[in-house]
Each structure stands twice: as structure tokens, then as C-alpha cells.
Design a protein around this motif. Structure first.
Motif, PDB file in Angstrom:
ATOM      1  N   GLN A   1      10.046 106.563  38.752  1.00 43.94           N
ATOM      2  CA  GLN A   1      10.889 105.503  39.290  1.00 43.94           C
ATOM      3  C   GLN A   1      12.324 105.973  39.485  1.00 43.94           C
TER       4      GLN A   1
ATOM      5  N   THR B   1      16.605 104.975  39.547  1.00 41.74           N
ATOM      6  CA  THR B   1      17.526 104.424  38.547  1.00 41.74           C
ATOM      7  C   THR B   1      17.187 102.965  38.267  1.00 41.74           C
ATOM      8  N   TYR B   2      16.891 102.631  37.005  1.00 40.30           N
ATOM      9  CA  TYR B   2      16.495 101.244  36.681  1.00 40.30           C
ATOM     10  C   TYR B   2      17.584 100.256  37.111  1.00 40.30           C
TER      11      TYR B   2
ATOM     12  N   GLU C   1      15.725 108.761  37.386  1.00 38.54           N
ATOM     13  CA  GLU C   1      17.143 108.572  37.748  1.00 38.54           C
ATOM     14  C   GLU C   1      17.519 109.166  39.108  1.00 38.54           C
TER      15      GLU C   1
ATOM     16  N   GLN D   1      14.763 101.064  43.429  1.00 39.57           N
ATOM     17  CA  GLN D   1      13.795 101.178  42.322  1.00 39.57           C
ATOM     18  C   GLN D   1      13.024  99.883  42.188  1.00 39.57           C
TER      19      GLN D   1
ATOM     20  N   SER E   1      11.536 106.327  34.686  1.00 38.85           N
ATOM     21  CA  SER E   1      12.624 106.630  35.604  1.00 38.85           C
ATOM     22  C   SER E   1      13.008 108.099  35.578  1.00 38.85           C
TER      23      SER E   1
END
Ligand code: GZL
Ligand code: ZN
Length: 325
Positions: A156, A158-159, A189, A164, A187
Motif C-alpha cells: 500500500q 502512504t496510509y 510509503e 492509498q 504500506s
């Protein structure tokens, strides 16, 4: 215009067409996509085009973006352009900009604010649609190739970043719809280094992964390194299919080679659209609150030339050498 940009011409008259000063708060330089995005803004808002651009790189930290915006307000810029690292936490500083009478144009990711008047316009992509296009393609591809099962992991972004949220949501819904096995999500990132680290740990946990859904190209580059370091192969005839987003130059080259089998474009060229908005605002015209950018899909091979999402057909371009050049 800001004080220092209020240059007057040689005989002391106020320069009739003031330089327009833009404060741009950029997320960082985490990915190739981000670099292209920054270049697009810098190219348009150049001195020779009649602008003064104040560029701030926040190194992916929201507090740095907030500080930059406060500084733009102090400098009395004419416009603030914000590429928000994540969606929440902007109300206070955007209220300050509004109180100072400085229009804010949001680009790329979205902001979630209590009052929509805190920004004037947003330019970006429909990230959930990007994800839905990728998943519709994977379903068609799996059927075309007679794949018995899809054991997929999601690296994934960046939360809390809109891409995302959208790309992940599309995948989790597709997993339900198509009956895939979603083994893990974590993530990376949006960076190559973290993407490689996350892929390596997923490979240690699961030996049956056959698809990796990377939410941007730099994570895909890292995942490919980790897969090959683990002695596995990527590609249509390999152990693992890699799907990616952004369609950066590097991403397209990897798609031509087959290391990435599908790359969903995320258009970084927001400069011209932002300038169009500012020109309209300068003329006192209305601007659209949201402007979505058109985006294509690129594949290795032509197994799936077109897919349909919500009744709309999307063509997939097979990447051959001439596309790369
Ligand atoms: C998407 C953008 C994402 C890219 C990544 O518009 O926010 O951030 O997909 C970048 O490459 O890091
Ligand atoms: Zn091939």
C-alpha cells in the motif's frame, strides 16, 4: 503580489502587471511520480511566464507543510498550491489562508475539511477508479490465462493518502467480487526501499503469492528486487505477476520487459491545469471545484486489450519498444 515581488519599472511606476506569487507546498520527493509532478508545476510557474514560485519540499511530513503554508501567508503570496501528504489535519491552517484572502488550490491527493470553502479547487486523479481498472484487468487476464487461483498481496501507499485509500478500497472490493485470496496488506510509503522491505517480509510469510498489487511504481521496483533476491521470477511466464500504478518512465520500461504486467497511469502533469485555474481566478471567473485527469493503462502483451468498469470501456496499450522511446 507579495511585497518583495512588487517591483516597479525603471521610472518608479508600479509595474502594471504585477508578478503573481505562488506558494507551493509539495509532499516531498518520495517517488519518480512526485519528481515529475514537481517539474510540471515548476515549468509552468516560471519567471519568464510572469510568476514567482516559492517551492517547499515537506519531506513527507505534514507539520512541514503546515509551517510552509503559514510562511506563505506571512509573505502575502497571491495563491497557495497544496499537494497534501494525507487527507486530514488541514482545517486550521487553511482557515488562516482564507482569513488572509489567499485562494488555495489543492492538487493530487485530497483534503478532508469541515468547510469546503477552505479551498477553491482540486486537480487530481480518481484513485479508486484507477484501482478498479487494475482489478478488472486482472480478473480478465486470470480468466484468459486459465489461472486457477489469485493469491495476492497489496503493497500500500502512504496510509491516509487519497491514492492509498482509493487503490486499497478497489482491491478489497475486487477480492470479494472475484473471490481472490488477499494474503496481506502493508504500506511501503510509496518508496522503493520500503517497498522492497515489505515484499521481502511477505515472501517469508507466504510461499504461494502469485500476484503483487503495488500502489506505485517505486514500490514495484523494490518488490521486483525482493522477489528476484528470493530466487523467484516475475512476469507472465514467471512465479509472480506485478501490477503497478503511475506509469512513470521506469514503470513503462519494466512493463515493456514484462517485469510489470499492468501499469495504470496516474497523470502527474498538473501544472497546466493549475495555471488555467489561476488565470480564470485572475479574470474573476468561476472555476470547477474538481478536475479529474484522463489516464490510460499499459500492459505487457495484449492478452486483455480492453476492460469495462461501470459501463465505460478502457483500452489497454501494449508496451512495445516504440512506446518507450
Ligand atoms: C498519486 C500520488 C502518489 C503516486 C506516488 O497521485 O499522490 O504519490 O502514485 C506518489 O508515486 O508518491
Ligand atoms: Zn512477454
Amino acid at each position: 503580489a507579495s511585497k518583495k515581488a512588487d517591483a516597479s519599472d525603471e521610472n518608479g511606476m508600479e509595474a502594471e502587471n504585477d508578478v503573481i506569487t505562488i506558494g507551493f507546498s509539495q509532499v516531498g520527493a518520495e517517488s519518480d511520480w512526485r519528481t515529475a509532478h514537481s517539474e510540471s508545476i515548476k515549468k509552468v510557474f516560471s519567471e519568464k511566464n510572469g510568476y514567482e514560485l516559492i517551492f517547499d519540499d515537506a519531506r513527507q511530513k505534514q507539520e512541514n507543510q503546515v509551517a510552509a503554508i503559514f510562511s506563505f501567508i506571512q509573505q502575502e503570496v497571491d495563491y497557495i498550491v497544496l499537494a497534501p501528504v494525507t487527507e486530514t489535519g488541514w482545517d486550521t491552517v487553511l482557515q488562516e489562508a482564507k482569513d488572509a484572502g489567499i485562494p488555495v488550490i489543492v492538487v493530487d491527493r485530497m483534503v478532508k475539511v469541515s468547510d469546503e470553502s477552505l479551498y477553491t479547487a482540486w486537480v487530481g486523479s480518481d484513485f479508486k477508479l484507477e484501482g478498479r481498472k487494475a482489478c478488472a484487468w486482472l480478473d480478465a487476464y486470470a480468466k484468459a490465462k486459465g489461472m486457477q487461483e489469485i493469491n495476492i498481496v497489496d503493497i500500500q501507499g502512504t496510509y491516509g493518502a487519497t491514492p492509498q485509500i482509493g487503490r486499497t478500497q478497489a482491491l478489497t472490493e475486487a477480492v470479494e467480487q472475484y473471490g481472490w485470496n488477499l494474503l496481506a496488506m502493508e504500506s511501503g510509503e510509496f518508496t522503493q526501499a520500503k517497498g522492497k522491505e515489505v515484499m521481502a517480509s511477505m515472501l517469508e510469510q507466504y510461499e504461494n503469492i502469485n500476484v503483487v498489487y503495488c500502489e506505485n511504481d517505486n514500490q514495484a521496483f523494490g518488490a521486483i528486487e525482493a522477489i528476484e533476491d528470493a530466487g523467484k521470477t516475475v512476469g507472465p511466464d514467471g512465479d509472480i505477476l506485478v501490477i503497478s500504478f503511475d506509469a512513470t518512465h521506469g514503470g513503462i520500461v519494466n512493463t515493456m520487459k514484462g517485469k510489470i504486467v499492468l501499469n495504470v497511469e496516474c497523470n502527474p502533469l498538473h501544472g497546466p491545469r493549475v495555471e488555467d485555474i489561476i488565470k480564470k481566478l485572475e479574470e474573476g471567473k468561476e472555476v470547477d471545484k474538481q478536475i479529474f485527469t484522463e489516464e490510460r493503462m499499459y500492459s505487457h502483451g495484449a492478452d486483455v486489450p480492453v476492460i469495462t468498469v461501470d459501463g465505460t470501456d478502457y483500452e489497454i496499450t501494449e508496451v512495445t519498444q516504440d512506446i518507450v522511446d
